[in-house]
Design a protein around this motif. Structure first.
Motif, PDB file in Angstrom:
ATOM      1  N   LEU A 181      36.048  48.608  43.891  1.00 12.43           N
ATOM      2  CA  LEU A 181      36.549  47.324  44.386  1.00 12.43           C
ATOM      3  C   LEU A 181      35.802  46.159  43.743  1.00 12.43           C
ATOM      4  O   LEU A 181      36.394  45.105  43.468  1.00 12.43           O
ATOM      5  N   GLN A 182      34.505  46.335  43.492  1.00 12.30           N
ATOM      6  CA  GLN A 182      33.757  45.307  42.760  1.00 12.30           C
ATOM      7  C   GLN A 182      34.307  45.163  41.338  1.00 12.30           C
ATOM      8  O   GLN A 182      34.413  44.056  40.812  1.00 12.30           O
ATOM      9  N   ALA A 183      34.661  46.287  40.732  1.00 15.21           N
ATOM     10  CA  ALA A 183      35.237  46.251  39.388  1.00 15.21           C
ATOM     11  C   ALA A 183      36.558  45.490  39.399  1.00 15.21           C
ATOM     12  O   ALA A 183      36.851  44.704  38.481  1.00 15.21           O
ATOM     13  N   GLU A 184      37.371  45.701  40.436  1.00 10.55           N
ATOM     14  CA  GLU A 184      38.641  44.972  40.560  1.00 10.55           C
ATOM     15  C   GLU A 184      38.386  43.467  40.659  1.00 10.55           C
ATOM     16  O   GLU A 184      39.051  42.665  39.999  1.00 10.55           O
ATOM     17  N   LEU A 185      37.420  43.085  41.495  1.00  9.83           N
ATOM     18  CA  LEU A 185      37.115  41.660  41.678  1.00  9.83           C
ATOM     19  C   LEU A 185      36.611  41.047  40.376  1.00  9.83           C
ATOM     20  O   LEU A 185      37.044  39.956  39.980  1.00  9.83           O
ATOM     21  N   LEU A 186      35.711  41.730  39.694  1.00 14.15           N
ATOM     22  CA  LEU A 186      35.187  41.209  38.429  1.00 14.15           C
ATOM     23  C   LEU A 186      36.305  41.062  37.398  1.00 14.15           C
ATOM     24  O   LEU A 186      36.352  40.077  36.649  1.00 14.15           O
ATOM     25  N   ALA A 187      37.225  42.032  37.363  1.00 16.83           N
ATOM     26  CA  ALA A 187      38.327  41.972  36.393  1.00 16.83           C
ATOM     27  C   ALA A 187      39.243  40.794  36.689  1.00 16.83           C
ATOM     28  O   ALA A 187      39.726  40.123  35.767  1.00 16.83           O
ATOM     29  N   VAL A 188      39.493  40.515  37.963  1.00 23.04           N
ATOM     30  CA  VAL A 188      40.319  39.368  38.337  1.00 23.04           C
ATOM     31  C   VAL A 188      39.693  38.075  37.814  1.00 23.04           C
ATOM     32  O   VAL A 188      40.390  37.146  37.411  1.00 23.04           O
ATOM     33  N   TYR A 189      38.373  38.023  37.803  1.00 17.60           N
ATOM     34  CA  TYR A 189      37.670  36.831  37.318  1.00 17.60           C
ATOM     35  C   TYR A 189      37.317  36.922  35.826  1.00 17.60           C
ATOM     36  O   TYR A 189      36.477  36.177  35.342  1.00 17.60           O
ATOM     37  N   GLY A 190      37.972  37.828  35.102  1.00 12.04           N
ATOM     38  CA  GLY A 190      37.891  37.818  33.646  1.00 12.04           C
ATOM     39  C   GLY A 190      36.943  38.803  33.013  1.00 12.04           C
ATOM     40  O   GLY A 190      36.741  38.749  31.793  1.00 12.04           O
ATOM     41  N   ALA A 191      36.351  39.704  33.783  1.00 10.66           N
ATOM     42  CA  ALA A 191      35.450  40.690  33.186  1.00 10.66           C
ATOM     43  C   ALA A 191      36.226  41.603  32.237  1.00 10.66           C
ATOM     44  O   ALA A 191      37.323  42.054  32.555  1.00 10.66           O
ATOM     45  N   ASP A 192      35.646  41.891  31.079  1.00 10.57           N
ATOM     46  CA  ASP A 192      36.305  42.674  30.033  1.00 10.57           C
ATOM     47  C   ASP A 192      35.819  44.122  30.071  1.00 10.57           C
ATOM     48  O   ASP A 192      34.648  44.390  29.818  1.00 10.57           O
TER      49      ASP A 192
END
Length: 647
Positions: A181-192
């Motif tokens: 879920l942290q990975a999902e949140l980071l991806a929403v904010y542009g994490a590659d």
């Protein structure tokens, strides 16, 4: 969906019961009315999805629900929770408030201006603060505390921050800890997901090494989210990433249906010549346009059309993103003018070139180009067992299409998912599914006569400013008198209307150019009061035009456009023949060229009685676009003159 909605859930913005939309990047649930405002702000402010009628990756929905249930909304309403806010009169919207201006103003303040979030103490070096926040984020993502990480991101922490001592990013840390879920949140904010650490390992590698295989597979999906979304938009299928298939590029089974015209070839060649950076920007813009079109289709399928009102309706084109250049924003808005088969062609070309660029292949020959120029249904072989009464691919959707059945659409998509997912040519049946899916996405054209939310916002803003300035500005009226309606238009300026002239006006209605090339550039501007008065006249005439559009009074288009043209000409005459300010020249160019283009578009309604094939819905779409451009230019001129005259 990970769970059924509970009846106790309420809209984060107005507390209405049973919200059916989510803002993914804000971690909240919202109602229909508030969602209409969120959409008008743009995806850079709020990324909305319908909870039931939009496909969701299960863990992404779980992430949003977890944030909502753990009070993510308090991040965006921090200062409103302070008892002092009640004393100051500040309050959030309630279900009984009008969408405009009450709910809209509150939502803009809350998410666009971040007026209620917790503010950090001011420091001289903001970059140090951002670095500190990013380090906290880097440490926090190893836990399951999503709201803490969202709060850090809201304050300026960077999702792609590379920790100089640790040698990796927050997404690496989340992947190692198995925090999906942290990975999902980071991806929403542009994490590659493709970012490498100091040893050359990606977050996918971290997840696999930690035995988090579901997370590894999801990170790969996120990595290909853009091209997956484009492919799904066209044919309802996604690549099989588990088996190494990362792209689906639909082709026509019968090459005789292709139209490898010189124009199509030239467009393809130009796309292939773009740098990787510009290509990525274009692909992201097309992704946003796909999201807009798909969300419009969901919106229409879920609304009660008998009570649909203009202030809670569709978003006719991509809203402006202030982080982008004006040229890019103009290009993004023009994507809405592409009809279904033109847009499908662009999507296919982007998919094809994305695959070529990733695999490092050279530019292919024209013979190998993947083109998708879909033609009318009667182009099919007579042996096809399709209903010949279905509308042409490029036609406007019928009224029956407006009430799109969500279950039928889901069944069609599932049927498509069960079919062969190779990169090869699609079957005739799949071709019809593509056709029907895109026709459904164009249902919005039927509703464009009711669409003026963005324009209405602009007009309301101008009227408020006009009222405020009339009360506050005690400047005497200008003695400057310029009776000449001619206007110096800078040919080298960035105005997009000038560049479109050869396409838009064919034989009539060209923009008047100032023949007085010896005119001295002047910095003199008319009085603010004069500009406001003319702007109000333009606004009044635009409102009459929009009412005519809403009431299907197409014969009123031409007289309305003529009145707008007169008002625009009078406003342009207030300014010098050769304004010294580049901003003034650009705004005047947009104002006058849009007025001429509006007249040209309105004249297309003339042959409707004798030529019933005229696409009045598409004409109305262009009329609304022109009216918006005129209102925007007038607002810019009010802003410029107010600022200059007050200095």
């Amino acid at each position: 969906m990970s769970k059924r909605l509970r009846s106790s859930e309420v809209c984060a913005d107005c507390s209405a019961q049973d919200p059916c939309w989510a803002s993914v990047n804000r971690g909240i649930l919202i109602c229909d009315e508030c969602c209409s405002v969120h959409r008008s702000l743009g995806r850079h402010i709020s990324q909305v999805r319908h909870l039931k009628h939009t496909p969701w990756p299960p863990t992404l929905l779980q992430m949003v629900e977890t944030l909502y249930n753990n009070g993510a909304n308090s991040i965006w309403e921090h200062s409103l929770l302070d008892p002092a806010s009640v004393m100051s009169g500040r309050r959030k919207a309630n279900p009984q408030d009008k969408v405009h201006p009450n709910k809209a103003e509150f939502i803009r303040a809350k998410y666009q201006m971040l007026a209620f979030v917790h503010r950090l103490p001011c420091r001289e070096d903001d970059s140090v603060t951002a670095k500190d926040l990013s380090k906290q984020l880097h440490s926090s993502v190893r836990t399951g505390n999503l709201e803490t990480c969202l709060r850090l991101l809201s304050l300026g922490a960077q999702a792609n921050f590379f920790h100089p001592e640790k040698g990796n990013t927050p997404l690496h840390v989340a992947a190692k800890a198995g925090q999906i879920l942290q990975a999902e949140l980071l991806a929403v904010y542009g994490a590659d997901p493709g970012t490498q650490d100091s040893s050359g390992k990606t977050p996918v590698d971290y997840a696999r090494q930690g035995g988090h295989h579901e997370l590894a597979e999801r990170l790969i999906e996120i990595q290909y989210e853009l091209t997956d979304r484009l492919a799904f938009y066209l044919c309802g299928r996604k690549p099989d990433h588990k088996n190494g298939q990362h792209f689906i590029i639909p082709q026509m089974a019968d090459r005789r249906l292709l139209d490898l015209s010189e124009l199509a070839k030239a467009a393809k060649k130009k796309l292939q010549s773009l740098s990787n950076h510009l290509f990525e920007e274009l692909a992201m813009d097309v992704y946003d346009e796909v999201d807009r079109r798909e969300t419009d289709a969901v919106w229409l399928a879920t609304q009660n059309h008998s009570t649909l009102v203009t202030e809670t309706t569709l978003v006719p084109f991509l809203p402006v993103n202030p982080e982008y250049s004006s040229t890019r924003n103009q290009g993004r808005q023009k994507l809405a003018r592409f009809n279904a088969h033109e847009f499908a062609t662009l999507v296919i070309d982007i998919l094809s070139d994305a695959k070529r660029r990733q695999q490092g292949n050279p530019v292919t020959s024209c013979k190998e180009n993947v083109e998708l120029i879909l033609k009318a249904i009667n182009s099919q072989h007579s042996s096809e067992s399709q209903d010949n009464d279905q509308p042409d691919y490029d036609s406007v959707a019928s009224d029956e299409d407006t009430d799109l059945d969500a279950n039928a659409a889901k069944a069609n998509r599932q049927k498509s998912l069960d079919s062969d997912v190779s990169d090869g040519p699609v079957t005739a049946q799949e071709y019809m599914q593509v056709k029907n899916a895109l026709v459904a996405s164009e249902v919005k054209i039927q509703q464009l006569m009711k669409v003026n939310i963005n324009l209405s916002d602009e007009l309301r803003t101008m009227q408020k400013k006009a009222s405020k300035l009339e009360k506050q500005n005690s400047m005497p009226e200008s003695d400057y008198d310029n009776p000449s309606p001619s206007l110096e238009l800078d040919e080298t300026g960035p105005g997009r209307k000038g560049r479109q002239r050869s396409i838009i006006w064919q034989g009539e209605g060209s923009i008047p150019e100032n023949s007085d090339t010896d005119a001295t550039p002047s910095s003199t501007l008319p009085s603010t009061e004069d500009v406001i008065r003319k702007t109000e006249q333009i606004t009044k005439n635009i409102q009459e035009l929009l009412r005519a559009a809403q009431e299907n009074k197409h014969d009123s288009y031409i007289p309305c456009s003529e009145r707008i043209h007169v008002a625009v000409t009078e406003m342009a005459a207030l300014f010098p023949k050769k304004p010294k300010s580049e901003l003034v020249r650009t705004s005047l160019r947009l104002l006058t060229s849009s007025a001429y283009r509006l007249q040209s578009e309105c004249k297309k309604t003339l042959p409707i009685e004798t030529c019933p094939t005229t696409d009045i819905q598409l004409v109305t779409q262009q009329v609304i676009q022109c009216a918006y451009d005129i209102a925007k230019a007038a607002k810019q001129l009010v802003t410029i003159t107010t600022k200059e005259n007050n200095n």
